[in-house]
Scaffold this motif. Structure first.
Motif, PDB file in Angstrom:
ATOM      1  N   LEU A 124      35.199  48.928   7.858  1.00 26.26           N
ATOM      2  CA  LEU A 124      36.387  48.135   8.124  1.00 26.26           C
ATOM      3  C   LEU A 124      36.900  48.435   9.524  1.00 26.26           C
ATOM      4  CD1 LEU A 124      38.208  48.708   4.699  1.00 26.26           C
ATOM      5  CD2 LEU A 124      37.141  46.569   5.467  1.00 26.26           C
ATOM      6  N   THR A 125      37.341  47.433  10.227  1.00 29.41           N
ATOM      7  CA  THR A 125      37.893  47.613  11.569  1.00 29.41           C
ATOM      8  C   THR A 125      39.368  47.989  11.455  1.00 29.41           C
ATOM      9  OG1 THR A 125      38.356  45.258  11.666  1.00 29.41           O
ATOM     10  CG2 THR A 125      36.290  46.006  12.647  1.00 29.41           C
ATOM     11  N   TYR A 126      39.872  48.716  12.453  1.00 28.42           N
ATOM     12  CA  TYR A 126      41.262  49.163  12.350  1.00 28.42           C
ATOM     13  C   TYR A 126      41.871  49.367  13.737  1.00 28.42           C
ATOM     14  CZ  TYR A 126      39.491  53.866  13.460  1.00 28.42           C
ATOM     15  OH  TYR A 126      38.900  54.953  14.077  1.00 28.42           O
ATOM     16  N   ALA A 127      43.205  49.356  13.774  1.00 30.78           N
ATOM     17  CA  ALA A 127      43.988  49.730  14.948  1.00 30.78           C
ATOM     18  C   ALA A 127      44.810  50.958  14.568  1.00 30.78           C
ATOM     19  CB  ALA A 127      44.894  48.592  15.387  1.00 30.78           C
ATOM     20  N   LEU A 128      45.096  51.792  15.572  1.00 31.62           N
ATOM     21  CA  LEU A 128      45.771  53.065  15.342  1.00 31.62           C
ATOM     22  C   LEU A 128      47.173  53.017  15.934  1.00 31.62           C
ATOM     23  CD1 LEU A 128      44.796  55.738  14.005  1.00 31.62           C
ATOM     24  CD2 LEU A 128      44.285  56.559  16.301  1.00 31.62           C
ATOM     25  N   ARG A 129      48.171  53.183  15.087  1.00 30.00           N
ATOM     26  CA  ARG A 129      49.561  53.126  15.548  1.00 30.00           C
ATOM     27  C   ARG A 129      49.867  54.217  16.571  1.00 30.00           C
ATOM     28  NH1 ARG A 129      53.866  51.477  17.820  1.00 30.00           N
ATOM     29  NH2 ARG A 129      55.774  52.583  17.247  1.00 30.00           N
ATOM     30  N   SER A 130      49.344  55.428  16.372  1.00 23.94           N
ATOM     31  CA  SER A 130      49.649  56.531  17.280  1.00 23.94           C
ATOM     32  C   SER A 130      49.102  56.294  18.679  1.00 23.94           C
ATOM     33  CB  SER A 130      49.108  57.845  16.730  1.00 23.94           C
ATOM     34  OG  SER A 130      47.700  57.788  16.567  1.00 23.94           O
ATOM     35  N   ASP A 131      48.152  55.377  18.820  1.00 21.49           N
ATOM     36  CA  ASP A 131      47.633  55.003  20.143  1.00 21.49           C
ATOM     37  C   ASP A 131      48.488  53.910  20.788  1.00 21.49           C
ATOM     38  OD1 ASP A 131      45.585  56.786  20.015  1.00 21.49           O
ATOM     39  OD2 ASP A 131      44.055  55.318  19.415  1.00 21.49           O
ATOM     40  N   GLY A 132      49.477  53.425  20.067  1.00 24.58           N
ATOM     41  CA  GLY A 132      50.304  52.331  20.583  1.00 24.58           C
ATOM     42  C   GLY A 132      49.669  50.975  20.414  1.00 24.58           C
ATOM     43  N   ALA A 133      48.540  50.929  19.669  1.00 23.51           N
ATOM     44  CA  ALA A 133      47.825  49.667  19.498  1.00 23.51           C
ATOM     45  C   ALA A 133      48.537  48.771  18.491  1.00 23.51           C
ATOM     46  CB  ALA A 133      46.400  49.939  19.027  1.00 23.51           C
ATOM     47  N   LEU A 134      48.361  47.464  18.664  1.00 30.60           N
ATOM     48  CA  LEU A 134      48.846  46.477  17.700  1.00 30.60           C
ATOM     49  C   LEU A 134      47.649  45.877  16.976  1.00 30.60           C
ATOM     50  CD1 LEU A 134      51.499  44.641  19.906  1.00 30.60           C
ATOM     51  CD2 LEU A 134      51.936  46.338  18.113  1.00 30.60           C
ATOM     52  N   PRO A 135      47.812  45.469  15.711  1.00 30.86           N
ATOM     53  CA  PRO A 135      46.673  44.900  14.987  1.00 30.86           C
ATOM     54  C   PRO A 135      46.258  43.555  15.564  1.00 30.86           C
ATOM     55  CG  PRO A 135      48.696  44.732  13.692  1.00 30.86           C
ATOM     56  CD  PRO A 135      49.025  45.563  14.886  1.00 30.86           C
ATOM     57  N   ARG A 136      44.949  43.408  15.792  1.00 29.78           N
ATOM     58  CA  ARG A 136      44.391  42.125  16.232  1.00 29.78           C
ATOM     59  C   ARG A 136      43.913  41.330  15.022  1.00 29.78           C
ATOM     60  NH1 ARG A 136      41.016  45.412  19.705  1.00 29.78           N
ATOM     61  NH2 ARG A 136      39.326  44.641  18.367  1.00 29.78           N
ATOM     62  N   ASP A 137      43.544  40.085  15.278  1.00 28.36           N
ATOM     63  CA  ASP A 137      43.078  39.220  14.193  1.00 28.36           C
ATOM     64  C   ASP A 137      41.833  39.780  13.515  1.00 28.36           C
ATOM     65  OD1 ASP A 137      45.135  37.543  14.805  1.00 28.36           O
ATOM     66  OD2 ASP A 137      43.906  36.052  15.844  1.00 28.36           O
ATOM     67  N   ASP A 138      41.015  40.552  14.256  1.00 25.40           N
ATOM     68  CA  ASP A 138      39.777  41.072  13.676  1.00 25.40           C
ATOM     69  C   ASP A 138      39.942  42.463  13.064  1.00 25.40           C
ATOM     70  OD1 ASP A 138      40.244  42.175  16.176  1.00 25.40           O
ATOM     71  OD2 ASP A 138      38.110  42.482  16.594  1.00 25.40           O
ATOM     72  N   HIS A 139      41.158  42.972  13.023  1.00 27.40           N
ATOM     73  CA  HIS A 139      41.405  44.269  12.397  1.00 27.40           C
ATOM     74  C   HIS A 139      41.741  44.070  10.916  1.00 27.40           C
ATOM     75  CE1 HIS A 139      42.518  46.112  16.528  1.00 27.40           C
ATOM     76  NE2 HIS A 139      41.279  46.432  16.200  1.00 27.40           N
ATOM     77  N   ALA A 140      41.036  44.782  10.052  1.00 30.54           N
ATOM     78  CA  ALA A 140      41.296  44.699   8.615  1.00 30.54           C
ATOM     79  C   ALA A 140      42.356  45.702   8.171  1.00 30.54           C
ATOM     80  CB  ALA A 140      40.000  44.952   7.839  1.00 30.54           C
ATOM     81  N   VAL A 141      42.524  46.765   8.974  1.00 35.25           N
ATOM     82  CA  VAL A 141      43.444  47.843   8.605  1.00 35.25           C
ATOM     83  C   VAL A 141      44.275  48.232   9.824  1.00 35.25           C
ATOM     84  CG1 VAL A 141      43.662  50.200   7.692  1.00 35.25           C
ATOM     85  CG2 VAL A 141      41.798  48.721   6.894  1.00 35.25           C
ATOM     86  N   TYR A 142      45.552  48.487   9.591  1.00 36.83           N
ATOM     87  CA  TYR A 142      46.420  49.076  10.609  1.00 36.83           C
ATOM     88  C   TYR A 142      46.790  50.467  10.111  1.00 36.83           C
ATOM     89  CZ  TYR A 142      50.054  49.317  14.237  1.00 36.83           C
ATOM     90  OH  TYR A 142      50.811  49.657  15.334  1.00 36.83           O
ATOM     91  N   LEU A 143      46.271  51.492  10.771  1.00 39.06           N
ATOM     92  CA  LEU A 143      46.510  52.872  10.351  1.00 39.06           C
ATOM     93  C   LEU A 143      47.795  53.363  11.000  1.00 39.06           C
ATOM     94  CD1 LEU A 143      45.744  55.431   8.909  1.00 39.06           C
ATOM     95  CD2 LEU A 143      44.098  55.948  10.737  1.00 39.06           C
ATOM     96  N   ALA A 144      48.854  53.422  10.199  1.00 38.95           N
ATOM     97  CA  ALA A 144      50.186  53.794  10.691  1.00 38.95           C
ATOM     98  C   ALA A 144      50.354  55.301  10.537  1.00 38.95           C
ATOM     99  CB  ALA A 144      51.260  53.031   9.921  1.00 38.95           C
ATOM    100  N   ASP A 145      49.844  56.025  11.518  1.00 42.55           N
ATOM    101  CA  ASP A 145      49.776  57.495  11.448  1.00 42.55           C
ATOM    102  C   ASP A 145      50.920  58.132  12.241  1.00 42.55           C
ATOM    103  OD1 ASP A 145      48.778  56.522  13.820  1.00 42.55           O
ATOM    104  OD2 ASP A 145      47.276  58.102  14.063  1.00 42.55           O
TER     105      ASP A 145
END
Length: 432
Positions: free
Chosen positions: A291-312
């Protein structure tokens, strides 16, 4: 009531040990980044002036959960007593920070003084509380008896003691009776605890069942700017949240999400581990599930192709609850005890929980009865319940109506508890 010999022995021990405990506690707070001024609150040296000319009501809690559990009660009592001011004491820097972020009006925070003569004398002389309300299991003998000796009205709320603590107090009945006699009112979390307090020689006519204050907690804070950013990024995508998950639970959540993606391909999971320091471990698990993901601690925002947003991150849970109508609450698939479901329904979301909810059993059971929550025991049940809520509009609407009704009921109950405390502690005059 006459002090038993064991109490005199305890006092003598505090005289001998206080200098060493003080050195250790102040040093610990300094190492955690506290100023010398704040660290010396442990010795009863106030870092702020006493506030206001009306009654000051002192709440004492131990740690984060207990401190946060009484903020809604302080707020409600403040609405009913517009001239009163409030002091909340706790013992940890984390609790101090979180309380500061959510401080009710006319309230200050201090670190609790040590249970020794000098610190308590300085503390009580400075703050002069009209009433003192202790939370859960904060039964420091000298603090309680010295506060009572000043004529302060006193209550114990959300009373809860472990089986081990109850057994320890039961072996010292005279000591327990002397300590518990200070309270004008003892409100327990349930009937079993009310009976346990009586068995520990608390005055039976002053013991009553209250409620778990954590099930009436204040709404979690939100960041409007962050929410606007996230909503812009996710557009109209359906979302579900898995919050406060523990090791061993993320696999179940991710298996469910992967199955749900087969029928809801644009579905986004916001995954919020209970302990952000597990971020790398959870990220590897997400990748292992392809699964693709974005990482909150990196300041990233979820893109359309991200299945998971890891809010760490810490302190942002209120934002994630605000983004979805469907929240799975972790710490419940394994025998951990569960986390606070009331925070979820306050954000107008339906609650899904595993069966292991001993910490909030009464709350969850009532929510299940009214339709505001569902119990899911495994990945199949979690997958079905999330899908049902996301795809059946009538079912979701009924769950959200039940959630709103539950919140209103708890608000009314909080008002009743506040009114009872104001009456028993003789604080009505401060409303004039």
């Amino acid at each position: 009531m006459r002090a038993p010999p064991l109490f005199h022995l305890y006092v003598a021990a505090t005289v001998l040990l206080a200098p060493f405990v003080a050195w250790f506690e102040i040093r610990k707070l300094r190492r955690q980044g506290l100023s010398a001024l704040r660290a010396h609150e442990k010795m009863g040296h106030a870092s702020q002036p006493r506030i206001g000319s009306g009654n000051l009501i002192w709440f004492h809690a131990a740690s984060v959960g207990e401190s946060l559990s009484v903020l809604a009660l302080i707020t409600r009592m403040g609405e009913m007593l517009p001239r009163a001011h409030f002091l909340i004491t706790s013992g940890t820097p984390t609790s101090a920070k979180l309380v500061a972020d959510r401080m009710p009006p006319r309230t200050v925070h201090q670190f609790a003084p040590l249970d020794a003569g000098g610190p308590l004398t300085r503390f009580l002389h400075h703050w002069r509380p009209a009433a003192a309300i202790f939370v859960e299991s904060e039964l420091w003998p000298r603090m309680l008896r010295m506060t009572r000796a000043r004529g302060t009205m006193m209550a114990l709320v959300n009373a809860r003691l472990s089986a081990k603590s109850r057994a320890a107090w039961a072996r010292r009945p005279g000591f327990a009776a002397y300590v518990l006699d200070v309270f004008d009112l003892i409100l327990t979390q349930n009937d079993d605890m009310a009976q346990a307090m009586v068995d520990m020689h608390a005055p039976a006519d002053r013991v009553a069942r209250g409620s778990n204050l954590k099930s009436m907690s204040a709404p979690l804070p939100q960041n409007p700017a962050l929410l606007a950013q996230i909503r812009t990024a996710i557009k109209a995508r359906p979302i579900w949240v898995a919050a406060s998950t523990h090791k061993g639970e993320e696999t179940t959540v991710l298996d469910a999400h992967k199955t749900l993606l087969q029928t809801i391909p644009d579905l986004l999971l916001i995954l919020v581990p209970r302990h952000p320091d597990r971020s790398d471990e959870v990220a590897k698990l997400i990748a292992k599930h392809d699964l693709t993901y974005a990482l909150r601690s990196d300041g990233a925002l979820p893109r359309d192709d991200h299945a998971v947003y890891l809010a760490d991150t810490l302190g942002e849970l209120g934002n994630w609850y605000a983004l979805s109508d469907v929240v799975f609450l972790g710490g419940s698939l394994l025998p951990i005890g569960g986390h606070n479901p009331f925070e979820v329904v306050q954000s107008e979301a339906a609650v899904l929980s595993g069966p292991h909810v001993t910490n909030f059993a009464e709350t969850i059971n009532k929510m299940v009865e009214t339709g505001a929550a569902e119990i899911v025991a495994d990945v199949e049940a979690l997958t079905f319940s999330v899908g049902h809520l996301l795809q059946d509009g009538a079912h979701k609407a009924a769950s959200l109506r039940a959630a709103r009704a539950f919140v209103q009921g708890k608000s009314d109950e909080l008002t009743r508890i506040a009114a009872r405390l104001i009456h028993i502690l003789k604080l009505e005059d401060d409303n004039r």
